[in-house]
Enzyme design. Structure first.
Site, PDB file in Angstrom:
ATOM      1  N   ASN A  83       8.574  -0.703   0.760  1.00  0.00           N
ATOM      2  CA  ASN A  83       7.317  -1.441   1.021  1.00  0.00           C
ATOM      3  C   ASN A  83       7.278  -2.080   2.391  1.00  0.00           C
ATOM      4  O   ASN A  83       8.106  -2.940   2.688  1.00  0.00           O
ATOM      5  CB  ASN A  83       7.184  -2.600   0.023  1.00  0.00           C
ATOM      6  CG  ASN A  83       6.453  -2.174  -1.217  1.00  0.00           C
ATOM      7  OD1 ASN A  83       5.915  -1.060  -1.277  1.00  0.00           O
ATOM      8  ND2 ASN A  83       6.434  -3.053  -2.210  1.00  0.00           N
ATOM      9  N   ARG A 103       1.692   9.431 -10.662  1.00  0.00           N
ATOM     10  CA  ARG A 103       2.306   9.131  -9.364  1.00  0.00           C
ATOM     11  C   ARG A 103       3.118  10.313  -8.836  1.00  0.00           C
ATOM     12  O   ARG A 103       3.653  10.255  -7.720  1.00  0.00           O
ATOM     13  CB  ARG A 103       3.249   7.921  -9.493  1.00  0.00           C
ATOM     14  CG  ARG A 103       2.565   6.656  -9.947  1.00  0.00           C
ATOM     15  CD  ARG A 103       3.576   5.553 -10.221  1.00  0.00           C
ATOM     16  NE  ARG A 103       4.171   5.053  -9.003  1.00  0.00           N
ATOM     17  CZ  ARG A 103       3.917   3.835  -8.493  1.00  0.00           C
ATOM     18  NH1 ARG A 103       3.114   3.011  -9.101  1.00  0.00           N
ATOM     19  NH2 ARG A 103       4.493   3.449  -7.377  1.00  0.00           N
ATOM     20  N   VAL A 162       0.230  -6.493  -0.794  1.00  0.00           N
ATOM     21  CA  VAL A 162       0.106  -7.487   0.277  1.00  0.00           C
ATOM     22  C   VAL A 162      -1.338  -7.556   0.787  1.00  0.00           C
ATOM     23  O   VAL A 162      -1.927  -8.646   0.889  1.00  0.00           O
ATOM     24  CB  VAL A 162       1.083  -7.185   1.436  1.00  0.00           C
ATOM     25  CG1 VAL A 162       0.857  -8.148   2.586  1.00  0.00           C
ATOM     26  CG2 VAL A 162       2.528  -7.276   0.961  1.00  0.00           C
ATOM     27  N   TYR A 172       2.777  12.187  -5.400  1.00  0.00           N
ATOM     28  CA  TYR A 172       3.377  11.517  -4.241  1.00  0.00           C
ATOM     29  C   TYR A 172       4.904  11.565  -4.312  1.00  0.00           C
ATOM     30  O   TYR A 172       5.561  12.046  -3.398  1.00  0.00           O
ATOM     31  CB  TYR A 172       2.898  10.069  -4.195  1.00  0.00           C
ATOM     32  CG  TYR A 172       3.387   9.285  -3.001  1.00  0.00           C
ATOM     33  CD1 TYR A 172       2.868   9.518  -1.732  1.00  0.00           C
ATOM     34  CD2 TYR A 172       4.361   8.302  -3.138  1.00  0.00           C
ATOM     35  CE1 TYR A 172       3.303   8.784  -0.625  1.00  0.00           C
ATOM     36  CE2 TYR A 172       4.800   7.561  -2.047  1.00  0.00           C
ATOM     37  CZ  TYR A 172       4.267   7.807  -0.798  1.00  0.00           C
ATOM     38  OH  TYR A 172       4.710   7.082   0.287  1.00  0.00           O
ATOM     39  N   ASP A 173       5.450  11.101  -5.462  1.00  0.00           N
ATOM     40  CA  ASP A 173       6.910  10.977  -5.580  1.00  0.00           C
ATOM     41  C   ASP A 173       7.597  12.335  -5.464  1.00  0.00           C
ATOM     42  O   ASP A 173       8.563  12.506  -4.716  1.00  0.00           O
ATOM     43  CB  ASP A 173       7.300  10.352  -6.931  1.00  0.00           C
ATOM     44  CG  ASP A 173       6.655   8.989  -7.170  1.00  0.00           C
ATOM     45  OD1 ASP A 173       5.873   8.546  -6.316  1.00  0.00           O
ATOM     46  OD2 ASP A 173       6.947   8.373  -8.213  1.00  0.00           O
ATOM     47  N   GLU A 174       7.076  13.310  -6.227  1.00  0.00           N
ATOM     48  CA  GLU A 174       7.717  14.631  -6.228  1.00  0.00           C
ATOM     49  C   GLU A 174       7.405  15.383  -4.933  1.00  0.00           C
ATOM     50  O   GLU A 174       8.221  16.167  -4.457  1.00  0.00           O
ATOM     51  CB  GLU A 174       7.286  15.451  -7.444  1.00  0.00           C
ATOM     52  CG  GLU A 174       7.709  14.839  -8.783  1.00  0.00           C
ATOM     53  CD  GLU A 174       9.208  14.938  -9.073  1.00  0.00           C
ATOM     54  OE1 GLU A 174      10.028  15.074  -8.141  1.00  0.00           O
ATOM     55  OE2 GLU A 174       9.570  14.868 -10.267  1.00  0.00           O
ATOM     56  N   GLN A 183       7.620  -8.926 -11.908  1.00  0.00           N
ATOM     57  CA  GLN A 183       8.199  -7.744 -11.256  1.00  0.00           C
ATOM     58  C   GLN A 183       8.383  -8.057  -9.767  1.00  0.00           C
ATOM     59  O   GLN A 183       7.570  -8.770  -9.185  1.00  0.00           O
ATOM     60  CB  GLN A 183       7.339  -6.481 -11.483  1.00  0.00           C
ATOM     61  CG  GLN A 183       6.006  -6.445 -10.794  1.00  0.00           C
ATOM     62  CD  GLN A 183       4.890  -7.112 -11.597  1.00  0.00           C
ATOM     63  OE1 GLN A 183       5.124  -8.100 -12.290  1.00  0.00           O
ATOM     64  NE2 GLN A 183       3.689  -6.608 -11.478  1.00  0.00           N
ATOM     65  N   PRO A 239       7.060   0.573 -11.216  1.00  0.00           N
ATOM     66  CA  PRO A 239       8.463   0.149 -11.327  1.00  0.00           C
ATOM     67  C   PRO A 239       8.576  -1.372 -11.447  1.00  0.00           C
ATOM     68  O   PRO A 239       7.809  -2.102 -10.826  1.00  0.00           O
ATOM     69  CB  PRO A 239       9.096   0.632 -10.021  1.00  0.00           C
ATOM     70  CG  PRO A 239       8.074   1.424  -9.302  1.00  0.00           C
ATOM     71  CD  PRO A 239       6.745   1.151  -9.909  1.00  0.00           C
ATOM     72  N   GLY A 249       3.673 -10.715 -13.447  1.00  0.00           N
ATOM     73  CA  GLY A 249       3.909 -11.158 -12.075  1.00  0.00           C
ATOM     74  C   GLY A 249       5.381 -11.386 -11.765  1.00  0.00           C
ATOM     75  O   GLY A 249       5.745 -11.791 -10.663  1.00  0.00           O
TER      76      GLY A 249
HETATM   77  N1  NAD Z   1       3.616   1.662   4.221  1.00  0.00           N
HETATM   78  C1  NAD Z   1       4.621   1.755   3.363  1.00  0.00           C
HETATM   79  O1  NAD Z   1       4.988   0.759   2.757  1.00  0.00           O
HETATM   80  C2  NAD Z   1       5.340   3.061   3.151  1.00  0.00           C
HETATM   81  C3  NAD Z   1       6.401   3.090   2.241  1.00  0.00           C
HETATM   82  C4  NAD Z   1       7.078   4.291   2.042  1.00  0.00           C
HETATM   83  C5  NAD Z   1       6.731   5.413   2.751  1.00  0.00           C
HETATM   84  N2  NAD Z   1       5.700   5.370   3.620  1.00  0.00           N
HETATM   85  C6  NAD Z   1       5.345   6.622   4.310  1.00  0.00           C
HETATM   86  O2  NAD Z   1       5.029   6.383   5.660  1.00  0.00           O
HETATM   87  C7  NAD Z   1       3.986   7.244   6.068  1.00  0.00           C
HETATM   88  C8  NAD Z   1       2.846   6.434   6.666  1.00  0.00           C
HETATM   89  O3  NAD Z   1       2.346   5.542   5.690  1.00  0.00           O
HETATM   90  P1  NAD Z   1       1.244   4.448   6.008  1.00  0.00           P
HETATM   91  O4  NAD Z   1       1.551   3.263   5.196  1.00  0.00           O
HETATM   92  O5  NAD Z   1       1.094   4.305   7.463  1.00  0.00           O
HETATM   93  O6  NAD Z   1      -0.044   5.126   5.341  1.00  0.00           O
HETATM   94  P2  NAD Z   1      -1.444   5.506   5.987  1.00  0.00           P
HETATM   95  O7  NAD Z   1      -2.272   6.059   4.891  1.00  0.00           O
HETATM   96  O8  NAD Z   1      -1.995   4.359   6.758  1.00  0.00           O
HETATM   97  O9  NAD Z   1      -1.062   6.642   7.008  1.00  0.00           O
HETATM   98  C9  NAD Z   1      -0.988   7.997   6.679  1.00  0.00           C
HETATM   99  C10 NAD Z   1      -1.715   8.765   7.757  1.00  0.00           C
HETATM  100  O10 NAD Z   1      -1.622  10.168   7.475  1.00  0.00           O
HETATM  101  C11 NAD Z   1      -2.887  10.753   7.660  1.00  0.00           C
HETATM  102  N3  NAD Z   1      -2.956  11.969   6.842  1.00  0.00           N
HETATM  103  C12 NAD Z   1      -3.003  12.052   5.486  1.00  0.00           C
HETATM  104  N4  NAD Z   1      -3.042  13.345   5.105  1.00  0.00           N
HETATM  105  C13 NAD Z   1      -3.005  14.086   6.248  1.00  0.00           C
HETATM  106  C14 NAD Z   1      -3.026  15.468   6.519  1.00  0.00           C
HETATM  107  N5  NAD Z   1      -3.087  16.368   5.524  1.00  0.00           N
HETATM  108  N6  NAD Z   1      -3.005  15.878   7.801  1.00  0.00           N
HETATM  109  C15 NAD Z   1      -2.955  14.983   8.816  1.00  0.00           C
HETATM  110  N7  NAD Z   1      -2.938  13.644   8.621  1.00  0.00           N
HETATM  111  C16 NAD Z   1      -2.962  13.203   7.347  1.00  0.00           C
HETATM  112  C17 NAD Z   1      -3.872   9.689   7.245  1.00  0.00           C
HETATM  113  O11 NAD Z   1      -5.170   9.899   7.738  1.00  0.00           O
HETATM  114  C18 NAD Z   1      -3.211   8.440   7.809  1.00  0.00           C
HETATM  115  O12 NAD Z   1      -3.585   8.196   9.135  1.00  0.00           O
HETATM  116  C19 NAD Z   1       3.562   8.043   4.844  1.00  0.00           C
HETATM  117  O13 NAD Z   1       4.189   9.304   4.884  1.00  0.00           O
HETATM  118  C20 NAD Z   1       4.102   7.239   3.702  1.00  0.00           C
HETATM  119  O14 NAD Z   1       4.416   8.036   2.601  1.00  0.00           O
HETATM  120  C21 NAD Z   1       4.983   4.219   3.837  1.00  0.00           C
END
Ligand code: NAD
Length: 311
Positions: free
Chosen positions: A173, A141, A187, A144-146, A208, A273, A206
């Protein structure tokens, strides 16, 4: 009217953000490489003359004129971010550098969509912004995290060094219509399985817990954050503190969708987690924000979206 860039604008959260920013009277430039995003998510915006769509990968520099940048580009679910982990880190880190560089050139205010994953598998509960996190730097993970942690570092260094106007939100989330149907997020997984009357997969016992924020609430929090006075940078948690076990979630999805699905149990994935819940005290104070949509209402909207999608 402002000119606003949304990276990752064709994704789940990005498409809702584009829609809301347009409805507030702004011009929106949506940038996406369509890795996990989809044109279907923003198809209804394409006829609006204030909306522009650009295929672009944020790991490459971008030269446009804008007043504000919302940086959301990054695959967000383990299935997708683990598909090409090197590209995931590049998207977070090079993407942040490129968007911060753009913000610096055009003097735009910039908001980073960070994540509760920066807290890792936390020892404190609920998590406040002052908690530094417990993250495995070498696990599956970590890309993403780092990556997201490094992006936060870059934001704060650009702020200290170049006096950029930065805003960092840590998103917990979030769920709602336009979630990816098979990205393994709990979800959407449960809903799709329930609508197909298939077994609902529970990892571990289940028990968590997770907190789930409905997308409309999240977008409201993000926009409020962008509009805070320049001295307020965050990071600020945005999420719904209501905590539910996976078992409770599955039972609600079955009840609301009227499904005949049964529950089946599988081993927990690595580094999953046990518990994650936002402390939203800071968001309440600084943004005058708190979530309003109840889980049952949000699930009903999401279930009806997936019902149409699967039909
Ligand atoms: N949905 C959640 O619960 C959640 C939680 C924490 C953080 N986030 C953050 O919110 C943001 C959006 O998440 P989401 O749930 O809508 O995910 P998602 O995957 O639906 O959206 C991410 C978008 O980024 C685009 N993308 C990915 N790599 C790219 C790149 N190199 N260049 C251009 N576009 C790129 C994808 O095509 C996609 O449209 C993300 O940064 C994610 O880390 C979301």
């Amino acid at each position: 009217m402002k000119q606003i860039l949304v990276t990752g604008g064709a994704g789940f959260l990005g498409s809702h953000l584009c829609e809301r920013l347009l409805s507030l009277g702004n011009e929106v430039l949506c940038v996406d490489n369509f890795f996990t995003g989809n044109k279907r998510n923003i198809a209804h915006l394409l006829n609006d003359s204030r909306f522009e769509l650009m295929r672009h990968d944020v790991t490459f520099p971008l030269y446009v004129e804008v007043d504000q940048i919302y940086n959301l580009a990054c695959p967000a679910s383990p299935v997708h971010y683990q598909f090409d982990p090197v590209q995931t880190t590049k998207t977070s880190v090079h993407g942040a550098i490129n968007m911060l560089g753009l913000a610096k050139r055009v003097k735009a205010r910039i908001l980073q969509a960070s994540t509760s994953e920066v807290y890792g598998d936390p020892e404190v509960h609920p998590q406040q912004e002052s908690y530094w996190g417990r993250v495995n730097p070498i696990g599956i993970r970590s890309c993403y995290d780092e990556g997201k942690r490094c992006a936060e570092t870059l934001f704060f260094d650009y702020w200290r060094q170049h006096k950029l106007q930065i805003k960092v939100v840590r998103i917990f989330n979030t769920y709602g219509p336009r979630m990816h149907p098979n990205d393994g997020r709990v979800v959407s997984n449960f809903i799709v399985q329930a609508l197909k009357n298939e077994d609902i997969t529970i990892y571990g016992d289940g028990m968590q817990t997770r907190s789930f924020c409905y997308v409309d609430d999240l977008i409201d929090g993000m926009i409020r954050m962008m509009e805070t006075p320049s001295e307020f940078t965050g990071p600020v948690n945005i999420g719904n503190p209501g905590e539910f076990s996976m078992l409770e979630l599955a039972e609600r999805v079955i009840r609301i969708s009227g499904s005949k699905s049964k529950l089946v149990f599988r081993a927990l994935p690595q580094d999953d987690p046990r518990q994650r819940q936002p402390d939203i005290g800071l968001a309440k104070r600084e943004l005058d924000w708190e979530p309003k949509v109840h889980l049952d209402e949000g699930l009903a909207n999401t279930i009806s979206y997936f019902r149409q999608l699967l039909a």
